[in-house]
Motif scaffolding. Structure first.
Motif, PDB file in Angstrom:
ATOM      1  N   ILE A 284       0.843  -1.190   0.000  1.00  0.00           N
ATOM      2  CA  ILE A 284       0.000   0.000   0.000  1.00  0.00           C
ATOM      3  C   ILE A 284       0.876   1.237   0.000  1.00  0.00           C
ATOM      4  CG2 ILE A 284      -0.233  -0.010   2.540  1.00  0.00           C
ATOM      5  CD1 ILE A 284      -3.087   1.160   2.091  1.00  0.00           C
ATOM      6  N   ALA A 285       0.504   2.231  -0.803  1.00  0.00           N
ATOM      7  CA  ALA A 285       1.306   3.444  -0.899  1.00  0.00           C
ATOM      8  C   ALA A 285       0.451   4.619  -1.331  1.00  0.00           C
ATOM      9  CB  ALA A 285       2.454   3.256  -1.902  1.00  0.00           C
ATOM     10  N   GLU A 286       0.724   5.774  -0.762  1.00  0.00           N
ATOM     11  CA  GLU A 286       0.249   7.034  -1.310  1.00  0.00           C
ATOM     12  C   GLU A 286       1.131   7.357  -2.517  1.00  0.00           C
ATOM     13  OE1 GLU A 286      -0.165   9.892   2.364  1.00  0.00           O
ATOM     14  OE2 GLU A 286       1.273   8.276   2.753  1.00  0.00           O
ATOM     15  N   PRO A 287       0.554   7.713  -3.656  1.00  0.00           N
ATOM     16  CA  PRO A 287       1.398   8.105  -4.793  1.00  0.00           C
ATOM     17  C   PRO A 287       2.377   9.216  -4.423  1.00  0.00           C
ATOM     18  CG  PRO A 287      -0.843   7.769  -5.515  1.00  0.00           C
ATOM     19  CD  PRO A 287      -0.878   7.681  -4.014  1.00  0.00           C
ATOM     20  N   ILE A 288       1.911  10.158  -3.633  1.00  0.00           N
ATOM     21  CA  ILE A 288       2.747  11.195  -3.033  1.00  0.00           C
ATOM     22  C   ILE A 288       2.407  11.202  -1.546  1.00  0.00           C
ATOM     23  CG2 ILE A 288       3.281  13.666  -2.935  1.00  0.00           C
ATOM     24  CD1 ILE A 288       2.205  13.716  -5.905  1.00  0.00           C
ATOM     25  N   MET A 289       3.396  11.009  -0.687  1.00  0.00           N
ATOM     26  CA  MET A 289       3.130  10.990   0.747  1.00  0.00           C
ATOM     27  C   MET A 289       2.661  12.366   1.205  1.00  0.00           C
ATOM     28  SD  MET A 289       6.012   8.731   2.635  1.00  0.00           S
ATOM     29  CE  MET A 289       5.986   6.936   2.551  1.00  0.00           C
ATOM     30  N   GLY A 290       1.510  12.411   1.870  1.00  0.00           N
ATOM     31  CA  GLY A 290       0.968  13.670   2.321  1.00  0.00           C
ATOM     32  C   GLY A 290       1.422  14.048   3.713  1.00  0.00           C
ATOM     33  N   THR A 291       0.801  13.455   4.719  1.00  0.00           N
ATOM     34  CA  THR A 291       1.097  13.789   6.113  1.00  0.00           C
ATOM     35  C   THR A 291       2.566  13.590   6.446  1.00  0.00           C
ATOM     36  OG1 THR A 291      -1.153  13.174   6.745  1.00  0.00           O
ATOM     37  CG2 THR A 291       0.485  13.239   8.504  1.00  0.00           C
ATOM     38  N   GLY A 292       3.210  12.604   5.821  1.00  0.00           N
ATOM     39  CA  GLY A 292       4.619  12.336   6.086  1.00  0.00           C
ATOM     40  C   GLY A 292       5.559  13.430   5.614  1.00  0.00           C
ATOM     41  N   GLY A 293       5.045  14.417   4.850  1.00  0.00           N
ATOM     42  CA  GLY A 293       5.888  15.532   4.449  1.00  0.00           C
ATOM     43  C   GLY A 293       5.826  15.936   2.995  1.00  0.00           C
ATOM     44  N   VAL A 294       4.760  15.583   2.279  1.00  0.00           N
ATOM     45  CA  VAL A 294       4.649  15.840   0.837  1.00  0.00           C
ATOM     46  C   VAL A 294       5.914  15.314   0.147  1.00  0.00           C
ATOM     47  CG1 VAL A 294       4.073  17.504  -0.957  1.00  0.00           C
ATOM     48  CG2 VAL A 294       3.302  17.909   1.377  1.00  0.00           C
ATOM     49  N   LEU A 295       6.092  14.016   0.240  1.00  0.00           N
ATOM     50  CA  LEU A 295       7.304  13.370  -0.255  1.00  0.00           C
ATOM     51  C   LEU A 295       7.051  12.778  -1.636  1.00  0.00           C
ATOM     52  CD1 LEU A 295       8.508  11.608   3.018  1.00  0.00           C
ATOM     53  CD2 LEU A 295       8.865  13.967   2.247  1.00  0.00           C
TER      54      LEU A 295
ATOM     55  N   VAL B 219      -2.211  -1.421  -3.596  1.00  0.00           N
ATOM     56  CA  VAL B 219      -3.266  -0.534  -3.121  1.00  0.00           C
ATOM     57  C   VAL B 219      -2.737   0.894  -3.186  1.00  0.00           C
ATOM     58  CG1 VAL B 219      -4.831   0.052  -1.230  1.00  0.00           C
ATOM     59  CG2 VAL B 219      -4.092  -2.336  -1.560  1.00  0.00           C
ATOM     60  N   ALA B 220      -3.338   1.730  -4.027  1.00  0.00           N
ATOM     61  CA  ALA B 220      -2.948   3.134  -4.154  1.00  0.00           C
ATOM     62  C   ALA B 220      -3.880   3.974  -3.286  1.00  0.00           C
ATOM     63  CB  ALA B 220      -3.023   3.587  -5.608  1.00  0.00           C
ATOM     64  N   ASP B 221      -3.324   4.582  -2.262  1.00  0.00           N
ATOM     65  CA  ASP B 221      -4.111   5.416  -1.354  1.00  0.00           C
ATOM     66  C   ASP B 221      -4.147   6.834  -1.906  1.00  0.00           C
ATOM     67  OD1 ASP B 221      -5.170   6.964   0.680  1.00  0.00           O
ATOM     68  OD2 ASP B 221      -4.195   5.826   2.273  1.00  0.00           O
ATOM     69  N   GLU B 222      -5.262   7.163  -2.586  1.00  0.00           N
ATOM     70  CA  GLU B 222      -5.420   8.477  -3.214  1.00  0.00           C
ATOM     71  C   GLU B 222      -6.379   9.373  -2.425  1.00  0.00           C
ATOM     72  OE1 GLU B 222      -4.691   9.731  -6.817  1.00  0.00           O
ATOM     73  OE2 GLU B 222      -4.735   7.844  -7.942  1.00  0.00           O
ATOM     74  N   VAL B 223      -6.439   9.172  -1.133  1.00  0.00           N
ATOM     75  CA  VAL B 223      -7.301  10.007  -0.304  1.00  0.00           C
ATOM     76  C   VAL B 223      -6.923  11.478  -0.449  1.00  0.00           C
ATOM     77  CG1 VAL B 223      -7.894  10.573   2.086  1.00  0.00           C
ATOM     78  CG2 VAL B 223      -7.942   8.205   1.335  1.00  0.00           C
ATOM     79  N   ILE B 224      -5.632  11.765  -0.525  1.00  0.00           N
ATOM     80  CA  ILE B 224      -5.177  13.150  -0.685  1.00  0.00           C
ATOM     81  C   ILE B 224      -4.964  13.507  -2.150  1.00  0.00           C
ATOM     82  CG2 ILE B 224      -3.225  14.713  -0.267  1.00  0.00           C
ATOM     83  CD1 ILE B 224      -2.993  13.526   2.524  1.00  0.00           C
ATOM     84  N   THR B 225      -4.325  12.628  -2.917  1.00  0.00           N
ATOM     85  CA  THR B 225      -3.975  12.984  -4.299  1.00  0.00           C
ATOM     86  C   THR B 225      -5.163  12.954  -5.247  1.00  0.00           C
ATOM     87  OG1 THR B 225      -3.315  10.689  -4.724  1.00  0.00           O
ATOM     88  CG2 THR B 225      -1.576  12.225  -4.080  1.00  0.00           C
ATOM     89  N   GLY B 226      -6.255  12.304  -4.848  1.00  0.00           N
ATOM     90  CA  GLY B 226      -7.402  12.191  -5.736  1.00  0.00           C
ATOM     91  C   GLY B 226      -8.154  13.493  -5.918  1.00  0.00           C
ATOM     92  N   PHE B 227      -8.884  13.588  -7.009  1.00  0.00           N
ATOM     93  CA  PHE B 227      -9.780  14.699  -7.321  1.00  0.00           C
ATOM     94  C   PHE B 227      -9.034  16.022  -7.489  1.00  0.00           C
ATOM     95  CE2 PHE B 227     -12.341  11.385  -5.461  1.00  0.00           C
ATOM     96  CZ  PHE B 227     -13.327  11.253  -6.421  1.00  0.00           C
ATOM     97  N   GLY B 228      -7.936  15.935  -8.272  1.00  0.00           N
ATOM     98  CA  GLY B 228      -7.356  17.141  -8.828  1.00  0.00           C
ATOM     99  C   GLY B 228      -6.180  17.759  -8.134  1.00  0.00           C
ATOM    100  N   ARG B 229      -5.781  17.237  -6.982  1.00  0.00           N
ATOM    101  CA  ARG B 229      -4.754  17.933  -6.218  1.00  0.00           C
ATOM    102  C   ARG B 229      -3.403  17.978  -6.944  1.00  0.00           C
ATOM    103  NH1 ARG B 229      -5.150  19.983  -1.489  1.00  0.00           N
ATOM    104  NH2 ARG B 229      -7.124  18.921  -1.098  1.00  0.00           N
TER     105      ARG B 229
END
Length: 391
Positions: free
Chosen positions: A230-241, A263-273
């Motif tokens: 599982i990974a965020e495409p771009i880490m958000g809370t961890g520091g916008v990595l 598993v792509a966690d797009e909770v933050i990157t989804g919907f245009g960010r």
């Protein structure tokens, strides 16, 4: 009838009655809350009238801005029509059907992901990742691989704070005194070249080292026991990595080789960010599950989604005659008001060109930051991502 409102400052009532998330109890009892009362566009006001630009969009979630009258009107109409109904046992409602269809269209037509097949709705990113955690286990049990249960996440990752999601999160402070992470959740290195690249190591070499580490982890644990990455495409809370060059492309080959779901966690990157509807499309990812929340309604209503691939759906559907119902869900899964607001939210993004605006203004802002502070001895790294529309 006696008025239940007490004539005390709200700050005192808050300290007396409210248990705040992610808050120091000692500090809060000493200082009290900052109470917000109004939001319009990108600005919010506290109770004392101070006007603030909300650069964080709430918790990365108010994608269309505050105070949209269309959203208020849609909520009123939806509540009047059907204030609530569950979708257990085959029950359904038109707004949530339309929202599922709309989300899949965005993946198919805008994100190069025609393999995404079904949408399971919840209330927030944490419960969506708990859903994913359970679905991955269910999937492997159904296909006769009961030992294949382990998840690989990464240090610095944020995937929520429920029991499974909190374990997937790779920030130690969230585990402290909660007996987390649970057994079977592993954390690979944080993919941040600026901080963790070795002296003289190129970015390509750093990528190869990280990917090799994950493959070695899979081999050490046994591919027959490792179920998902599982990974965020771009880490958000961890520091916008930002992931290093070629990271996901090379990693996907390893995951496929060892039959490990992505598993792509797009909770933050989804919907245009990122200037693209989803980083899945902009970064040309091939996930088996995508986690969505926040921007799906711009946080005007609590809705999350687990978008699953045809590969997973086929296994679930084929086993259904023998297994019976999939015994998972939430009271508020598929809430009709959330469905209605999600549809209007997406329509606003399209009408106002917000995805394109994020791409154009984001690139401009990133360049300005590099020009203004990039050479400062006090700034180590200026980072951001603007994904091309054609990717």
């Amino acid at each position: 009838m006696e008025d239940a409102t007490r004539n005390f400052p709200l700050e005192d009532i808050d300290r007396e009655c409210l248990f705040h998330p992610n808050t120091s109890i000692a500090d809060h009892l000493k200082k009290g809350p900052v109470i917000f009362s109004d939001g319009r566009g990108v600005r919010i006001k506290d109770q004392k009238g101070k006007d603030i630009i909300d650069c964080g969009a709430g918790l990365w979630c108010v994608n269309i801005g505050y105070g949209r009258p269309e959203m208020a009107e849609a909520a009123k109409k939806a509540i009047e029509n059907l204030a609530y109904h569950h979708i257990f046992g085959g029950a359904s409602n038109e707004p949530i059907i339309r929202l599922a269809e709309r989300v899949l269209q965005l993946f198919h037509e805008k994100s190069g992901a025609p393999h995404m097949s079904k949408v399971f709705f919840g209330m927030g990113g944490s419960d969506a990742n708990d859903t994913n955690f359970k679905l991955v286990r269910y999937y492997n049990n159904l296909r006769g691989k009961p030992q294949k249960k382990k998840f690989i996440s990464r240090m610095g990752a944020y995937h929520g704070l429920t029991y499974a999601a909190g374990s997937l999160t790779g920030i130690p402070v969230y585990h402290k005194a909660f007996d987390l992470p649970v057994e079977g959740v592993l954390h690979a290195s944080c993919p941040h070249f600026f901080r963790y690249g070795k002296p003289g190591e190129s970015e390509d070499a750093y990528t190869d080292r990280l990917v090799a580490e994950i493959e070695e982890m899979i081999k050490r644990e046994g591919p027959e026991t490792v179920a998902a990455f599982i990974a965020e495409p771009i880490m958000g809370t961890g520091g916008v990595l930002i992931p290093p060059k070629g990271y996901f492309a090379k990693l996907q080959v390893v995951l496929d080789r060892h039959d490990v779901l992505f598993v792509a966690d797009e909770v933050i990157t989804g919907f245009g960010r990122t200037g693209h509807w989803f980083a899945t499309g902009g970064m040309q990812l091939k996930p088996d599950i995508v986690t969505l929340a926040k921007g799906i309604t711009s946080a005007y209503f609590p809705v999350s989604a687990s978008v699953i691939s045809q590969k997973i759906w086929d296994v679930l559907a084929d086993a259904s005659p023998e297994m019976g119902p999939v015994m998972h869900g939430f009271t508020y899964s598929g809430h009709p008001v959330g469905g209605a607001l999600g549809l209007v939210n997406i329509a606003i993004m399209e009408r106002d060109g917000l995805i394109e605006q994020a791409r154009d203004v984001g690139a401009y802002f990133l360049q300005l930051l590099r020009d203004r502070v990039g050479d400062s001895p006090f700034v180590g790294d200026v980072r951001g991502v603007v994904l091309p529309a054609s990717a």
